[in-house]
Design a protein around this motif. Structure first.
Motif, PDB file in Angstrom:
ATOM      1  N   PRO A 108       0.967   3.684 -12.947  1.00 42.88           N
ATOM      2  CA  PRO A 108      -0.381   4.313 -12.302  1.00 42.88           C
ATOM      3  C   PRO A 108      -0.980   5.460 -13.062  1.00 42.88           C
ATOM      4  O   PRO A 108      -0.389   5.864 -13.739  1.00 42.88           O
ATOM      5  CB  PRO A 108       0.145   4.586 -10.838  1.00 42.88           C
ATOM      6  N   PRO A 109      -2.392   5.488 -12.692  1.00 36.97           N
ATOM      7  CA  PRO A 109      -3.138   6.320 -13.595  1.00 36.97           C
ATOM      8  C   PRO A 109      -2.684   8.044 -13.271  1.00 36.97           C
ATOM      9  O   PRO A 109      -3.109   8.844 -13.751  1.00 36.97           O
ATOM     10  CB  PRO A 109      -4.566   6.023 -13.242  1.00 36.97           C
ATOM     11  N   ALA A 110      -2.160   8.291 -12.006  1.00 36.01           N
ATOM     12  CA  ALA A 110      -1.873   9.544 -11.883  1.00 36.01           C
ATOM     13  C   ALA A 110      -0.841  10.140 -12.640  1.00 36.01           C
ATOM     14  O   ALA A 110      -0.118   9.709 -13.136  1.00 36.01           O
ATOM     15  CB  ALA A 110      -1.334   9.659 -10.421  1.00 36.01           C
ATOM     16  N   LEU A 111      -0.945  11.526 -12.804  1.00 41.71           N
ATOM     17  CA  LEU A 111      -0.049  12.464 -13.506  1.00 41.71           C
ATOM     18  C   LEU A 111       0.648  13.376 -12.551  1.00 41.71           C
ATOM     19  O   LEU A 111      -0.105  14.082 -12.129  1.00 41.71           O
ATOM     20  CB  LEU A 111      -0.865  13.122 -14.439  1.00 41.71           C
ATOM     21  N   LEU A 112       1.935  13.183 -12.467  1.00 43.08           N
ATOM     22  CA  LEU A 112       2.622  14.083 -11.561  1.00 43.08           C
ATOM     23  C   LEU A 112       3.779  14.841 -12.327  1.00 43.08           C
ATOM     24  O   LEU A 112       4.586  14.100 -13.091  1.00 43.08           O
ATOM     25  CB  LEU A 112       3.536  13.236 -10.661  1.00 43.08           C
TER      26      LEU A 112
END
Length: 617
Positions: A108-112
Motif C-alpha cells: 500500500p502507498p502508506a509509509l509506516l
C-alpha cells in the motif's frame, strides 16, 4: 583502479549473510584480493577494513556487524523480499527502496516507520484476551518481520516476556501440534540416526554460536511433551537475542525426538513427533553421542550447547558426560542455580548476615533443587574457605519420600547422596520446617500449592523476615502465590517466584514480588562465553554471574522488597553479567579471544544485536 571503488566492492563482497555465503569463500576471496593490492594507500585502507571486518564478523564476536549494511545483490527483491523475515520491513520500505527493489505496487502507498509499526502491533496484542493468542501473534510476527519482533520484545520486555516464554510457552508446547505453522529449528529424530551431521548441514546458517536443545521429556512442570517441546528452545533463543544480544542467525533451536510416553499425545491426530515410546539406554545415548560429535564437527569447539528440560535421569548424565569435551550448559541445573544464588546474595541486605549464617530447606531434589544447593554450598565455601563437604550441611532437601537423611543413603539417586545428613526421618515438609527451622525455604518441586498456610506460618514464627522462593513453573505449579506468602507471614516474607505475580497490597502496603527467572542469567552468561571465546564452562563463572546480577539490585528495588532488578534494564544487566563471566574465563585461562578487550562491559554492549531497520540503498 581507484581505492574507493575497491573498498566499495570489498565491503559489498565481505558482507556475511549466513545462508548465502560460506566463511571459507570469504577467507579465500579476502586472501585473493590482498594479493592484487600493490598500491600503498589501498593496502593501508584494506588493513583498516580488515580490522573493522574482524571486529564485526570475528569468530569471537557475539553478534552481527555494526558497520556494514547487511545487503548484497544476491538477496531477493520484489515479492520474495517481502516474504523473507530477515529483511522484510513491511510498510517501512522508503519510496526509493520500493523503486530500487521492485516493491512498487506490492505494498500500500502508506509509509509506516518501525516505531509506528511497533505501536500498532502492541495495540493489536493488547486486544487479545487469551495469552496463547498473543503467543501465536508474536510467533507469526517473528516469521514475517524478524527485526520488528525483536524490537517489540526488547522495548516491552516486562509485558511480553510472559507471552513468549513462561508461563504461556507451557500451554503453547502442550498445543504445539495444533498451532504449528512452519518449522523453527531442527527436528532430529531416531530416523536420522547415522546421518545427523548431514541433517545439521541442511540448516541454512553456518556461523552458529548457540544451540538450545531439548528432548521434551520434562517441559517446565508439565512433564513429557515429546517433540512438542520445541517451543522451549525457540523461546529461549528469542531471549538470547532480545536480552543478551546474540544475533538471531547465530542461534539454532533443536529438538531430539526419541518418542514420548505421553499417551494423550500418542493418540492425538495432530501430534507432530514420532509415535512410539521413548527410547532409553544404549539407543538413546548413541543418538546423543552422534549429535554432540556432529555439532562439534560442523560448528567448531566454541559453539555453546545449552541442554533444556531433559528429565533428571538424563540431565545430570549428559552434563557430566560432555562437560570436559564440549562447551555445554544446563539451564535447569546451572542457570536456575545462578539466578537463585544471585537472589540470595541480594536478599542478605534485607535479612542480614552472610550466606553461611543461614539454613536452607528445599522442597524438591531434582536437577533444579540439587543444582541450586550445590552452587550455594560452593559460594559459602568460597566466602568462608570451609570445605564444601562442610558447607553442604547448611542445606537440607525434601523429596517425595520426605527429608533426605543418612538412613536413606543406599536408596538415593547419585545426585541426592551429598545431601543425606544425619537426622531422624521426617515424612513431610511441615515436619521438616519445624525440625530444621530454616531461614530460607526454596521450592523446586514442580507441584503447586505445597507451601501451605501452616508451612508459611511456621517459617514466619521463627524468622523476622522469612525468605520464601516458590520457583516452580508455570504459574499453576508454583508452590504458593505471592499473595499467600505475604498474607500468611503478616507482610514479613521476602518472596520471589519462578513465574510472574502481580503486586500485592497487604495492611496498607504494596509488595512487589520478584521473579527468579533464568532469563536474568543465561542470555548474559552465554554472551560472556561467546565474546571471550570460552571453550569450557566452570562453576566459578556461574558464581561470577550471580554476583554480577546481585550487584544490579538498587536501593529503590530493596525498598519495594525486590531482590531482583526490573527487567526493563535487562540488556544493561546482561552486559554486566557477560563482562564478569568473560573476566572469570580469562582469569581461569579458558578464554581464547586474545588480546582481552580493555573494557569488557563496553565490548559486550558493542557485540549486541540491534533490531533497528537498515537501509537497503
Amino acid at each position: 583502479m581507484p581505492s574507493s571503488f575497491l573498498r566499495h566492492q570489498y565491503l559489498r563482497n565481505l558482507v556475511f549473510i549466513g545462508r548465502r555465503f560460506e566463511i571459507e569463500a570469504l577467507g579465500s576471496m579476502e586472501s585473493s584480493m590482498k594479493k592484487t593490492m600493490s598500491n600503498g594507500s589501498v593496502h593501508m585502507e584494506m588493513e583498516e577494513i580488515d580490522n573493522k571486518f574482524e571486529e564485526a564478523y570475528g569468530e569471537h564476536n557475539a553478534t552481527e556487524d555494526q558497520l556494514i549494511t547487511p545487503w548484497t545483490v544476491s538477496v531477493a527483491s520484489g515479492y520474495s523480499l517481502l516474504r523473507d523475515p530477515i529483511y522484510n520491513k513491511g510498510l517501512a520500505f522508503s519510496e526509493k527502496e520500493r523503486d530500487a527493489h521492485y516493491l512498487r505496487g506490492l505494498l500500500p502507498p502508506a509509509l509506516l516507520d518501525q516505531e509506528l509499526q511497533e505501536r500498532r502491533m502492541m495495540h493489536n496484542l493488547r486486544n487479545y484476551e487469551v495469552p496463547l493468542h498473543r503467543y501465536i501473534a508474536m510467533m507469526d510476527l517473528q516469521e514475517r518481520n524478524e527485526r520488528l519482533f525483536y524490537k517489540l520484545l526488547i522495548d516491552n520486555v516486562e509485558e511480553l516476556l510472559p507471552v513468549v516464554y513462561t508461563p504461556t510457552v507451557g500451554e503453547a508446547c502442550q498445543k504445539y501440534g495444533s498451532i504449528y505453522r512452519r518449522p523453527q529449528g531442527l527436528f532430529i529424530s531416531l530416523k536420522e540416526k547415522g546421518k545427523i551431521l548431514e541433517v545439521l548441514k541442511n540448516w541454512p546458517e553456518r556461523n552458529i554460536q548457540v544451540i538450545v536443545v531439548t528432548d521434551g521429556e520434562r517441559i517446565l512442570g508439565l512433564g513429557d511433551l515429546g517433540c512438542q517441546g520445541m517451543g522451549i528452545p525457540v523461546g529461549k533463543l528469542s531471549l538470547y537475542t532480545a536480552l543478551g544480544g546474540i544475533r538471531p542467525s547465530a542461534c539454532l533451536p533443536i529438538t531430539i525426538d526419541v518418542g514420548t510416553n505421553n499417551e494423550q499425545l500418542l493418540n492425538d491426530e495432530f501430534y507432530i513427533g514420532l509415535r512410539q515410546k521413548r527410547a532409553r539406554g544404549q539407543e538413546y545415548m548413541e543418538l546423543l553421542d552422534e549429535f554432540m560429535y556432529a555439532v562439534k564437527k560442523n560448528y567448531g569447539e566454541k559453539v555453546l550447547i545449552q541442554f533444556e528440560d531433559f528429565a533428571n535421569h538424563n540431565a545430570f548424565e549428559l552434563l557430566s558426560r560432555y562437560s570436559s569435551s564440549h562447551l555445554v550448559f544446563n539451564d535447569d541445573i546451572q542457570g536456575t542455580a545462578s539466578v537463585v544464588v544471585a537472589g540470595l546474595l541480594a536478599a542478605l541486605k534485607l535479612v542480614g548476615g552472610t550466606l553461611a549464617d543461614h539454613t536452607f530447606l528445599f522442597l524438591g531434589a531434582g536437577e533444579a533443587g540439587t543444582g541450586i544447593a550445590e552452587l550455594i554450598a560452593l559460594e559459602i565455601s568460597k566466602q568462608t574457605g570451609a570445605p564444601i563437604e562442610e558447607t553442604r550441611k547448611k542445606i537440607w532437601l525434601v523429596d517425595s519420600k520426605g527429608l533426605i537423611v543418612q538412613s536413606r543413603f543406599e536408596s538415593l539417586q547419585h545426585f541426592k547422596k551429598p545431601w543425606a545428613h544425619d537426622h531422624e526421618s521426617i515424612k513431610d515438609l511441615y515436619g521438616a520446617v519445624q525440625a530444621i527451622k530454616p531461614t530460607v525455604l526454596i521450592g523446586t518441586s514442580g507441584v503447586g500449592k505445597t507451601f501451605t498456610k501452616e508451612v508459611v506460618e511456621a517459617m514466619a514464627s521463627f524468622n523476622e523476615k522469612p525468605l520464601i522462593l516458590a520457583l516452580s513453573n508455570p504459574t499453576s505449579q508454583s508452590e504458593c502465590t505471592a499473595e499467600e506468602a505475604y498474607t500468611w507471614s503478616q507482610g514479613r516474607a521476602i518472596f520471589a517466584s519462578g513465574s510472574p505475580f502481580d503486586p500485592v497490597e497487604y495492611d496498607g502496603k504494596v509488595f512487589v514480588p520478584g521473579q527468579a527467572n533464568n532469563a536474568y542469567i543465561f542470555p548474559g552468561f552465554g554472551l560472556g562465553l561467546i565474546m571471550s571465546g570460552t571453550i569450557r564452562v566452570h562453576d566459578d563463572m556461574l558464581l561470577a554471574a550471580s554476583e554480577a546480577l546481585a550487584a544490579q539490585v538498587s536501593q529503590e528495588n530493596y525498598d519495594k522488597g525486590l531482590i531482583y532488578p526490573p527487567f526493563t534494564n535487562i540488556r544493561k544487566i546482561s552486559a554486566n553479567i557477560a563482562a564478569k563471566v568473560a573476566a572469570k574465563a580469562y582469569e581461569l585461562g579458558l578464554a581464547s579471544r586474545l588480546p582481552r578487550p580493555k573494557d569488557l562491559v563496553k565490548f559486550a554492549e558493542s557485540c549486541m544485536y540491534s533490531p533497528r531497520y537498515r537501509s537497503y540503498l
